[in-house]
Design a protein around this motif. Structure first.
Motif, mmCIF file in Angstrom:
data_model
loop_
_atom_site.group_PDB
_atom_site.id
_atom_site.type_symbol
_atom_site.label_atom_id
_atom_site.label_comp_id
_atom_site.label_asym_id
_atom_site.label_seq_id
_atom_site.Cartn_x
_atom_site.Cartn_y
_atom_site.Cartn_z
ATOM 1 N N MET A 168 0.829 -1.199 0.000
ATOM 2 C CA MET A 168 0.000 0.000 0.000
ATOM 3 C C MET A 168 0.870 1.259 0.000
ATOM 4 O O MET A 168 0.500 2.281 -0.597
ATOM 5 N N ALA A 169 2.007 1.197 0.653
ATOM 6 C CA ALA A 169 2.919 2.345 0.621
ATOM 7 C C ALA A 169 3.428 2.586 -0.799
ATOM 8 O O ALA A 169 3.532 3.736 -1.252
ATOM 9 N N ILE A 170 3.744 1.509 -1.496
ATOM 10 C CA ILE A 170 4.170 1.624 -2.897
ATOM 11 C C ILE A 170 3.061 2.254 -3.735
ATOM 12 O O ILE A 170 3.295 3.160 -4.544
ATOM 13 N N ILE A 171 1.825 1.767 -3.509
ATOM 14 C CA ILE A 171 0.682 2.314 -4.248
ATOM 15 C C ILE A 171 0.507 3.795 -3.941
ATOM 16 O O ILE A 171 0.272 4.613 -4.841
ATOM 17 N N GLY A 172 0.621 4.150 -2.663
ATOM 18 C CA GLY A 172 0.416 5.537 -2.261
ATOM 19 C C GLY A 172 1.414 6.482 -2.884
ATOM 20 O O GLY A 172 1.048 7.515 -3.471
ATOM 21 N N VAL A 173 2.689 6.153 -2.771
ATOM 22 C CA VAL A 173 3.730 7.022 -3.312
ATOM 23 C C VAL A 173 3.601 7.128 -4.831
ATOM 24 O O VAL A 173 3.680 8.229 -5.410
ATOM 25 N N THR A 174 3.372 5.986 -5.492
ATOM 26 C CA THR A 174 3.243 5.988 -6.956
ATOM 27 C C THR A 174 2.049 6.823 -7.398
ATOM 28 O O THR A 174 2.145 7.618 -8.349
ATOM 29 N N ASN A 175 0.922 6.649 -6.706
ATOM 30 C CA ASN A 175 -0.290 7.369 -7.086
ATOM 31 C C ASN A 175 -0.102 8.884 -6.963
ATOM 32 O O ASN A 175 -0.473 9.647 -7.861
ATOM 33 N N ILE A 176 0.458 9.319 -5.843
ATOM 34 C CA ILE A 176 0.633 10.757 -5.619
ATOM 35 C C ILE A 176 1.602 11.361 -6.641
ATOM 36 O O ILE A 176 1.348 12.437 -7.210
ATOM 37 N N LEU A 177 2.715 10.667 -6.914
ATOM 38 C CA LEU A 177 3.684 11.187 -7.875
ATOM 39 C C LEU A 177 3.083 11.316 -9.270
ATOM 40 O O LEU A 177 3.244 12.352 -9.943
ATOM 41 N N PHE A 178 2.379 10.277 -9.706
ATOM 42 C CA PHE A 178 1.766 10.338 -11.032
ATOM 43 C C PHE A 178 0.603 11.323 -11.069
ATOM 44 O O PHE A 178 0.308 11.896 -12.123
ATOM 45 N N ASP A 179 -0.073 11.517 -9.925
ATOM 46 C CA ASP A 179 -1.182 12.476 -9.860
ATOM 47 C C ASP A 179 -0.719 13.875 -10.263
ATOM 48 O O ASP A 179 -1.350 14.533 -11.094
ATOM 49 N N PHE A 180 0.371 14.331 -9.656
ATOM 50 C CA PHE A 180 0.826 15.692 -9.923
ATOM 51 C C PHE A 180 1.134 15.909 -11.405
ATOM 52 O O PHE A 180 0.859 16.973 -11.962
ATOM 53 N N VAL A 181 1.682 14.876 -12.044
ATOM 54 C CA VAL A 181 2.044 15.004 -13.457
ATOM 55 C C VAL A 181 0.816 14.843 -14.351
ATOM 56 O O VAL A 181 0.527 15.708 -15.198
ATOM 57 N N LEU A 182 0.065 13.744 -14.167
ATOM 58 C CA LEU A 182 -1.011 13.423 -15.099
ATOM 59 C C LEU A 182 -2.220 14.334 -14.935
ATOM 60 O O LEU A 182 -2.892 14.653 -15.921
ATOM 61 N N VAL A 183 -2.539 14.718 -13.683
ATOM 62 C CA VAL A 183 -3.671 15.634 -13.494
ATOM 63 C C VAL A 183 -3.357 16.985 -14.131
ATOM 64 O O VAL A 183 -4.234 17.644 -14.711
ATOM 65 N N TYR A 184 -2.123 17.418 -14.062
ATOM 66 C CA TYR A 184 -1.725 18.700 -14.664
ATOM 67 C C TYR A 184 -1.956 18.690 -16.176
ATOM 68 O O TYR A 184 -2.449 19.669 -16.753
ATOM 69 N N PHE A 185 -1.623 17.560 -16.833
ATOM 70 C CA PHE A 185 -1.738 17.502 -18.291
ATOM 71 C C PHE A 185 -3.098 16.973 -18.760
ATOM 72 O O PHE A 185 -3.600 17.402 -19.809
ATOM 73 N N LEU A 186 -3.713 16.054 -18.003
ATOM 74 C CA LEU A 186 -4.914 15.375 -18.488
ATOM 75 C C LEU A 186 -6.165 15.688 -17.679
ATOM 76 O O LEU A 186 -7.251 15.194 -18.012
ATOM 77 N N GLY A 187 -6.047 16.439 -16.592
ATOM 78 C CA GLY A 187 -7.218 16.746 -15.782
ATOM 79 C C GLY A 187 -7.661 15.546 -14.960
ATOM 80 O O GLY A 187 -6.851 14.729 -14.526
ATOM 81 N N ILE A 188 -8.967 15.389 -14.799
ATOM 82 C CA ILE A 188 -9.497 14.357 -13.913
ATOM 83 C C ILE A 188 -9.195 12.950 -14.426
ATOM 84 O O ILE A 188 -8.998 12.018 -13.635
#
Length: 589
Positions: A168-188
């Motif tokens: 779950m820690a792996i999932i959490g860190v991965t999700n947050i890191l990709f969130d900042f990048v992908l939400v910026y370019f692709l939105g929701i």
């Protein structure tokens, strides 16, 4: 028979499992919360509402995971307690194949019919355009969510909950890191893609255990097992499926009521409340998962003393944590609402007043959800969905009633009555749970049972159990009393001698290999005689030491005595404890 058992090892196992289990749930909920916060700030508060609108569909996915996988894990846990490895592997292999098949169906539903499913959840012009892309990706890739949940349960019941926490820690860190990048370019839609990528990373880590040499579970991907095990899996999972369907309908109806009475601003407040409620579900499922896995293992061994201690500790812990969090929200609601993106004074005021009323329901709802997990574990599978059904019945009734009394609330003038439906229904659901359990106790009064938890106070097997200090003098003293202990059972003289010799060597082996000695530590010894066999189980902390893996030429005299005088020797390392089982068949009496 006399029982001098201490709860020491149960308490240690509870700490080992509970910390990992609740931490796992906490990380999962924290990731979901941060995900919502990122979307709310980087896209809009309406994007957070759109993610909340996906919740009913998420529960549908969870319902099928529960039907096919979690129910199977409950059966497997009890089989592990009985040491029936063939059933464990068959049940879980069938569950894996079933989940893969249903995941393929969700892929078609999400990518082909995502827009039509979204219309069932909302037609609001602010929310629908945001919901469609998010729902399509999350539903289309649902197999990743399903496999992650199933593999989490498998690793937990295999006795390695800390690995689930790491996943779950792996999932959490991965999700947050990709969130900042992908939400910026692709939105929701970027948020959805980031979540799926994170799940894939978590699954990869879990597979390194489940398909590795340390796993006690061995998947056999053969369709032949479907005929034998699919039925039991479905039977165990159906009550939990019903519970999830009920919750799905509840969230769907709640969202509609809030939208029609309070508009999209009310839906934002509802989104904040649901994130708080998910913390409650995290606690309920974390403690409930502890009861299901660790409690199921103990229940499979008919260790009712251990189960009672475990359940009572879990319920008290839930009450303490939820009341503490409730007090925090009552004192500082603005901290929570601003965190979730309440970006105007009016919106913050609406949210603050709503969550202060809502938060009171957290403790009773968590207790009811945990009890539903407990009843599922002890085999009262009909009672579990009945308890879950109490929640929407009371909640939707109260919401309808209060919205009728307050049809067009001015939320800036007073807190809408709609929010008061939550604490009222929470109290009613808990009272209903207690009354139902008392009715069952009265109907089954021939069997003495505990209040609320409905656990037997007696054991049908002939039983003796005790706890020994981890020191040689304590073991020697116990061995001196062994003839009196064994005389309480229906055993032949020759078998008593073989049992006594084997137990003596096994206890000395505990001191020699565990590395834990002293008055602060205890080992549990348990004698059980049933119609088929006589079993002595020994549990102790310390370094893993598996006597089954020692080569014949490397075995010392003590281990050779044990293997030579027992019909069967079994071993399992779980929850940080060595568990050794010595079995004699009754025909040798």
């Amino acid at each position: 028979m006399k029982e001098t058992r201490k709860p020491y090892l149960i308490n240690q196992a509870l700490k080992y499992f509970l910390i990992a289990s609740v931490l796992t749930m906490a990380i999962g909920q924290l990731v979901t919360t941060i995900d919502g916060i990122i979307v709310s700030h980087m896209v809009s508060p309406d994007a957070l509402s759109a993610i909340t609108l996906f919740l009913p569909m998420n529960l549908v996915i969870t319902a099928f995971t529960t039907l096919l996988g979690i129910g199977a894990c409950i059966i497997a846990t009890k089989a592990i307690g009985r040491r029936d490895k063939d059933v464990v592997n068959g049940i879980l292999s069938t569950a894996l194949l079933s989940i893969l098949a249903v995941g393929a169906c969700f892929a078609v539903a999400g990518f082909v019919f995502g827009d039509k499913i979204a219309l069932l959840l909302t037609q609001d012009e602010h929310l629908y355009p945001l919901l469609v892309p998010y729902l399509s990706v999350m539903t289309g890739c649902a197999v990743a969510m399903m496999l992650n949940t199933f593999f989490n349960e498998c690793v937990e019941i295999d006795g390695f909950p800390k690995k689930v926490t790491k996943s779950m820690a792996i999932i959490g860190v991965t999700n947050i890191l990709f969130d900042f990048v992908l939400v910026y370019f692709l939105g929701i839609v970027g948020s959805a893609i980031a979540t799926i990528i994170a799940y894939v990373c978590g699954i990869s880590y879990l597979c390194s255990h489940l398909f590795g040499k340390h796993s006690g579970i061995h998947f056999q991907l053969a369709p032949s097992g479907l005929v034998r095990y699919l039925g039991p899996n479905l039977l165990q999972g159906i009550p939990m499926l019903i519970s999830n369907v009920v919750l799905t309908f509840m969230f769907y109806a709640m969202n509609n009521m809030v939208q029609s009475n309070l508009g999209h601003n009310g839906m934002f407040v509802m989104s904040v409340c649901m994130n708080i409620f998910m913390i409650g579900l995290m606690l309920g499922n974390g403690f409930g998962g502890t009861i299901t896995a660790l409690g199921g293992f103990l229940f499979g061994q008919r260790d009712y003393v251990g189960v009672r201690f475990l359940v009572n500790r879990c319920l008290l812990s839930i009450l303490a944590v939820t009341l503490t969090f409730t007090l925090f929200v009552e004192v500082a609601p603005g901290v929570v609402t601003r965190l979730f993106g309440a970006n105007t004074p009016e919106l913050e005021q609406l949210a603050n007043s709503g969550i202060r009323v809502f938060i009171v329901c957290l403790a009773p709802f968590c207790l009811v959800i945990t009890m539903a997990n407990h009843y599922q574990m002890i085999g009262k599978i009909v009672l579990s969905p009945i308890l879950i059904l109490l929640i929407p019945v009371f909640l939707l009734t109260m919401m309808k009633l209060f919205s009728t009394w307050d049809p067009s609330p001015d939320a800036t003038a007073h807190t809408p009555l709609l929010w008061y439906a939550f604490p009222v229904s929470g109290g009613l659901a808990f009272v209903g749970t207690f009354l139902i359990s008392e009715v069952i106790r009265f109907k089954e009064r021939s069997t003495l049972m505990t209040h609320l938890t409905l656990l037997p106070l007696t054991n049908s097997d002939r039983l003796y159990e005790t706890s020994l200090r981890n020191e040689k003098s304590s073991f020697i003293q116990f061995m001196e009393s062994m003839p009196d202990v064994l005389s309480q059972f229906d055993l032949g003289k020759d078998q008593q001698i073989r049992i006594s010799n084997s137990v003596e060597e096994a206890l000395l082996n505990t001191i020699q290999h565990s590395g834990i000695e002293g008055n602060g530590h205890y080992s549990d010894v348990r004698f059980v005689q049933n119609k088929d066999s006589f079993t002595v189980s020994m549990k102790y902390e310390g370094r893993p030491f598996n006597p089954l893996t020692i080569d014949e030429e490397k075995k010392k005299i003590g281990m050779k005595i044990i293997f030579g005088r027992c019909d069967e020797v079994d071993y399992k390392y779980m929850y940080g404890q060595n568990m050794m089982y010595l079995i004699w068949n009754n025909q040798n009496n």
